[in-house]
Design an enzyme around this catalytic site. Structure first.
Site, PDB file in Angstrom:
ATOM      1  N   ASP A 167     -26.517  -2.668  -4.886  1.00  0.00           N
ATOM      2  CA  ASP A 167     -25.431  -3.014  -4.353  1.00  0.00           C
ATOM      3  C   ASP A 167     -24.420  -1.741  -3.935  1.00  0.00           C
ATOM      4  OD1 ASP A 167     -23.322  -3.972  -2.577  1.00  0.00           O
ATOM      5  OD2 ASP A 167     -22.343  -5.595  -3.821  1.00  0.00           O
TER       6      ASP A 167
ATOM      7  N   LYS B  14     -28.845  -3.814  -1.343  1.00  0.00           N
ATOM      8  CA  LYS B  14     -27.396  -3.910  -0.950  1.00  0.00           C
ATOM      9  C   LYS B  14     -27.177  -2.195  -0.676  1.00  0.00           C
ATOM     10  CE  LYS B  14     -24.606  -7.141  -0.633  1.00  0.00           C
ATOM     11  NZ  LYS B  14     -23.762  -8.267  -1.343  1.00  0.00           N
TER      12      LYS B  14
END
Length: 360
Positions: A196, A233
């Site tokens: 992320d 992500k």
């Protein structure tokens, strides 16, 4: 350093220290701290606040390949109460704000984060394991640049205080800094995402030879589960950063494989593979990214590029059906090679030998 040492010792092989923090406190630029095998379970986190130099980094490593475990279970916030926050100095079983460190061959478990770096730069993190922590396994935040994260295994991390919404395998978030590299990582079975890069502003990160699988499933029976479940992500919240991902794979994640997550930047996704992800294999419909020679097979939706992302040589450009030489991940997910690299296999390679997707 050794579990049977004493902090009044000289810190030699014959007379080792007992606590890692004592060794850190004595270290100066150029010092190497060698930790004998065993489990170290302090009641407060390890604080790396001083700095080495470019020519004389401070090294903290396992001795002679021995297994060293830093267990944070006795530290505060393991876990924190639901909806609570962790004071920044107490984040991470290993908390680093210094620069020019080398951390090698350590296993970090059960901490309030595994490794937490804040405003930290020019470090090398090599062959670490960050598993079963009560937040992200490895987390960099703030003004952090020129860090190399090599051959990381980060798995089983979860966050009961946020019902799975925050614990990633690796997170480089809410900050800025050029020159950060992630290479050779395996990120699996984490509560939120494998990787992320949420709101890492205008700061390209290079990712190579990295795997993310099995993320976003509620393996801990957390109530009101909020885990997102993306493999990679690539940012979010409208903050632009032109990240690059090469020769990487995402499979069996509860959401997407590779997603821009509303990072409007110009990312490059090259020779990557998305297989059997529940949602979209490659979702870059809110960015202006370029996708080259990627392979998408058996995802809920294989690709969503929107009107601004483009690509060439991808499986969806070439058309036809795509079969795979192997869908058995046991080798690629098994023991690493002696040099720390991910072992080679035919996993997820196209059966027809086409020059598409990742190779390990």
């Amino acid at each position: 350093m050794a579990p049977n040492g004493s902090d009044s010792n000289a810190g030699t092989l014959a007379a080792p220290l007992k606590t890692i923090q004592r060794a850190v406190d004595l270290a100066q630029a150029g010092t190497t701290i060698q930790v004998r095998g065993g489990t170290y379970a302090p009641s407060t986190n390890l604080q790396l606040l001083k700095s080495g130099t470019a020519s004389q980094p401070i090294t903290l490593r396992n001795y002679n390949g021995e297994r060293v475990v830093i267990d944070g279970e006795n530290m505060p916030y393991t876990p924190g109460a639901v909806d609570s926050s962790i004071p920044r100095p107490e984040r991470g079983a290993v908390h680093i704000e210094g620069e020019y460190w080398r951390l090698v061959g350590l296993e970090i478990i059960h901490g309030p984060y595994g490794v937490f770096g804040l405003d930290t730069s020019s470090n090398v993190f090599d062959r670490l394991v960050t598993r079963d922590n009560y937040e992200s396994g490895f987390h960099l935040q703030g003004a952090s640049s020129n860090n190399q994260i090599l051959n990381l295994d980060s798995y089983g991390n979860r966050d009961p205080r946020k019902n799975g919404e925050s614990a990633d395998g690796i997170a480089i978030k809410e900050g800025a800094g050029s020159g950060n590299v992630l290479r050779g990582a395996r990120l699996w079975n984490n509560a939120d995402d494998g990787l992320d890069f949420w709101m890492f502003d205008n700061s390209p990160i290079l990712v190579e030879n990295t795997l993310a699988w099995g993320n976003g499933y509620n393996r801990w029976s957390l109530p009101d589960y909020q885990g997102d479940g993306n493999g990679f992500k690539m940012g979010g919240n409208g903050v632009a950063a032109n990240h690059t991902v090469r020769n990487s794979m995402a499979w069996d994640n509860s959401a997407g494989g590779f997603v821009d997550n509303n990072n409007p930047g110009q990312m490059k996704i090259e020779r990557c593979t998305a297989w059997d992800n529940v949602k979209t294999g490659f979702n870059f419909n809110r960015s202006s990214s370029t996708l080259t020679k990627n392979l998408a097979v058996a995802n809920g939706t294989d690709v969503s590029l929107g009107s601004n992302s483009t690509g060439s040589g991808n499986s969806w450009n070439l058309g036809g059906s795509w079969s795979l030489a192997s869908t058995n991940a046991s080798t690629i997910a098994g023991p690493r090679a002696a040099d720390g690299s991910i072992p080679s296999s035919t996993f997820l390679r196209p059966s027809n030998g086409a020059d598409v997707g990742a190779r390990f």
